[in-house]
Design a protein around this motif. Structure first.
Motif, short mmCIF file in Angstrom:
data_model
loop_
_atom_site.label_atom_id
_atom_site.label_comp_id
_atom_site.label_asym_id
_atom_site.label_seq_id
_atom_site.Cartn_x
_atom_site.Cartn_y
_atom_site.Cartn_z
N LYS A 168 0.82 -1.22 0.00
CA LYS A 168 0.00 0.00 0.00
C LYS A 168 0.85 1.27 0.00
N GLY A 169 2.19 1.11 0.12
CA GLY A 169 3.08 2.27 0.12
C GLY A 169 3.26 2.90 1.46
N ALA A 170 2.72 2.31 2.54
CA ALA A 170 2.85 2.88 3.88
C ALA A 170 4.19 2.53 4.51
N GLN A 171 4.88 1.55 3.96
CA GLN A 171 6.16 1.11 4.51
C GLN A 171 7.01 0.60 3.35
N VAL A 172 8.29 0.89 3.36
CA VAL A 172 9.20 0.42 2.30
C VAL A 172 10.18 -0.57 2.91
N LEU A 173 10.20 -1.76 2.38
CA LEU A 173 11.10 -2.80 2.87
C LEU A 173 12.38 -2.80 2.04
N ALA A 174 13.52 -2.83 2.71
CA ALA A 174 14.81 -2.84 2.02
C ALA A 174 15.05 -4.20 1.38
N ARG A 175 15.80 -4.20 0.29
CA ARG A 175 16.12 -5.46 -0.39
C ARG A 175 17.13 -6.26 0.46
N PRO A 176 16.88 -7.54 0.67
CA PRO A 176 17.83 -8.36 1.44
C PRO A 176 19.16 -8.49 0.70
#
Length: 514
Positions: A168-176
């Motif tokens: 939803k764009g509320a949180q951005v997860l970093a690439r492992p």
């Protein structure tokens, strides 16, 4: 409304594309999963329901149908949980459906909404990258999947809420990041072995040409100790070989933390292993020991103690390099190009001296050795009797030559084989196809053509030893490796004499003197 989510189903190490189609329609409340699901997939209904409730969502009181297409492909495993849950969340408006386009999803759900690791993340990542997709996988599998490609769009959440916020764009997860290389323990060194110079020579030849090897001798002679040193003589895995090994380990669930190593596999199953454990299979097919030994070594200690039917199941993979598992509705194949090293006592009593002396006479040895079939023995290039180690050998100073010195000679011999096979146009589609032990017969007869004296010796020995066609070519393969270790362009009489001595299961010193 129908929401489509991409995932995979595993056939061996191949990840086949599967579409998870989720429909929420009017009707009596129900939750059905169709498309040849196994028990683990069918149970996904309850895990998905509980995970959604734990995440603050509830299934609507409507008819929910999940179709796993293609419907004629069997679906096995718990990695379908996450794509089903995300499809449902998109169908009820909890996440935008367009965020799932062009993404392959896999992961198992816990009842609290957490995402548990699953097997096969690396093959799934490779398949997703080949299709131009991104990948959503469990956080514990992120380091493993990151090895597939540096430009793979990869997301590795730890919970259902976390991936929902990301979509939803509320949180951005970093690439492992890819897992750090595995810090393997130092390999056992050949200089630890006292005496047994002939056995060390056989081990060097087996390493140089990729030959199958059998040590036979009394208990305590050092057979297992010698076999465990073979890994220290072999060159590290090439990048393509490393990827093949890693994908097999990933499907088997043995790639924890995404840690890879370029050391060749060395598998040593117990003699109580079943046929399914060796070759692969089971209710839910998994790679067996021979597949996990791909591009490495399979060591079978106490060879006659294995189930004879399990041993005979190795005959076809030794020739083809593939472990095929047939089922009524599908067939699975795992790559299994391994080097077989085996050890055995002469008889059940031990066949040595003193406390290991046989008390039952020659019949004991015949009965014991007959548990290993002739066709399997015919596929073993080097068969050597290993004598007991004397006290003088044990009290002597340790040998000066270590594994590194022998490995350098092995690497030089393998380099000659690779260059010669490339000049002949031998296809390199299979890993190690250029090794003398695996050369096509047409190429072998060209590169291992003996001189006049060697032809006479080989002709006489073939009649005396009653060599089969396979045995004849195996002798040529070993002789070619001996010539490579000597740096000789042609196979001479001395090379054939030593190769025949190993085939005859007698100490080769006298033959080498010929």
């Amino acid at each position: 409304m129908v929401v489509w989510v991409s995932t995979v189903a595993f056939e061996g190490v191949e990840a086949r594309a599967v579409d998870v189609q989720v429909q929420v329609a009017a009707g009596l409340p129900a939750f059905s999963i169709v498309g040849l699901p196994d028990k683990a997939v069918s149970e996904a209904r309850e895990r998905v329901r509980a995970a959604l409730i734990a995440s603050g969502l509830a299934l609507p009181p409507r008819r929910i149908t999940v179709n796993l297409a293609p419907a004629d492909l069997p679906k096995e495993g718990s990695h379908f949980d996450l794509p089903i849950a995300l499809g449902l969340m998109a169908a009820i408006g909890a996440v935008p459906p367009e965020a799932l386009a062009g993404v392959t999803v896999l992961g198992e759900l816990g009842l609290d909404g957490s995402i548990a690791p699953v097997a096969g993340a690396l093959p799934a990542a490779v398949a997703a990258h080949a299709r131009g997709h991104g990948l959503i996988c469990p956080e514990a599998c992120g380091a493993e999947a990151a090895w597939a490609s540096h430009d793979l769009d990869l997301v590795a959440p730890r919970s259902l809420i976390q991936i929902a916020n990301h979509l939803k764009g509320a949180q951005v997860l970093a690439r492992p990041r890819p897992g750090l290389p595995d810090a393997a323990a130092p390999a056992a060194d050949l200089k630890d072995v006292r005496g047994q110079e002939t056995a060390k020579r056989a081990l060097e030849i087996a390493a140089a040409g990729g030959h199958n090897l059998l040590f036979r001798g009394p208990p305590g002679a050092g057979k297992s100790m010698l076999a465990s040193r073979l890994s220290s003589l072999l060159p590290p895995l090439e990048p393509a070989e490393l990827l093949e090994v890693a994908m097999i380990r990933s499907v088997a669930g043995e790639l924890a933390g995404g840690r890879l190593t370029n050391r060749r596999p060395f598998r040593s199953p117990h003699h109580s292993a079943s046929m399914a454990a060796l070759v692969g299979g089971g209710a839910r097919p998994r790679p067996g020991e021979i597949a996990l030994a791909h591009n490495g070594v399979l060591f079978l200690d106490e060879l006659p103690e294995f189930n004879p039917q399990a041993l005979d199941a190795l005959r076809q993979p030794l020739e083809t390099g593939v472990a095929a598992i047939a089922r009524a509705n599908h067939r699975i194949a795992y790559p299994a190009r391994f080097q077989l090293v085996a050890a055995m006592n002469p008889c059940r009593c031990g066949g040595g001296e003193g406390g290991h002396a046989c008390r039952r006479g020659p019949r004991c040895a015949v009965d014991y050795q007959s548990r290993v079939s002739g066709p399997l023995l015919d596929r073993i290039d080097i068969r050597l009797d290993v004598p007991a180690v004397s006290a003088a050998d044990l009290m002597a100073p340790p040998p000066k030559e270590d594994s590194a010195a022998v490995a350098a000679r092995v690497a030089a011999a393998r380099r000659l084989q690779s260059e010669r096979a490339a000049a002949l146009g031998v296809a390199a589609s299979e890993s190690g196809a250029w090794l003398n032990a695996r050369l096509p017969v047409s190429a072998l007869e060209e590169v291992a053509r003996p001189d006049a004296g060697g032809r006479r010796l080989l002709s006489d020995a073939a009649d005396a030893l009653k060599l089969s066609a396979r045995g004849y070519h195996r002798v040529l393969r070993v002789a070619r490796t001996l010539a490579d270790l000597d740096g000789a362009a042609a196979v001479g009489r001395i090379h054939l004499a030593e190769a025949l001595a190993y085939r005859a299961e007698s100490p080769p010193d006298a033959a080498r003197a010929a």
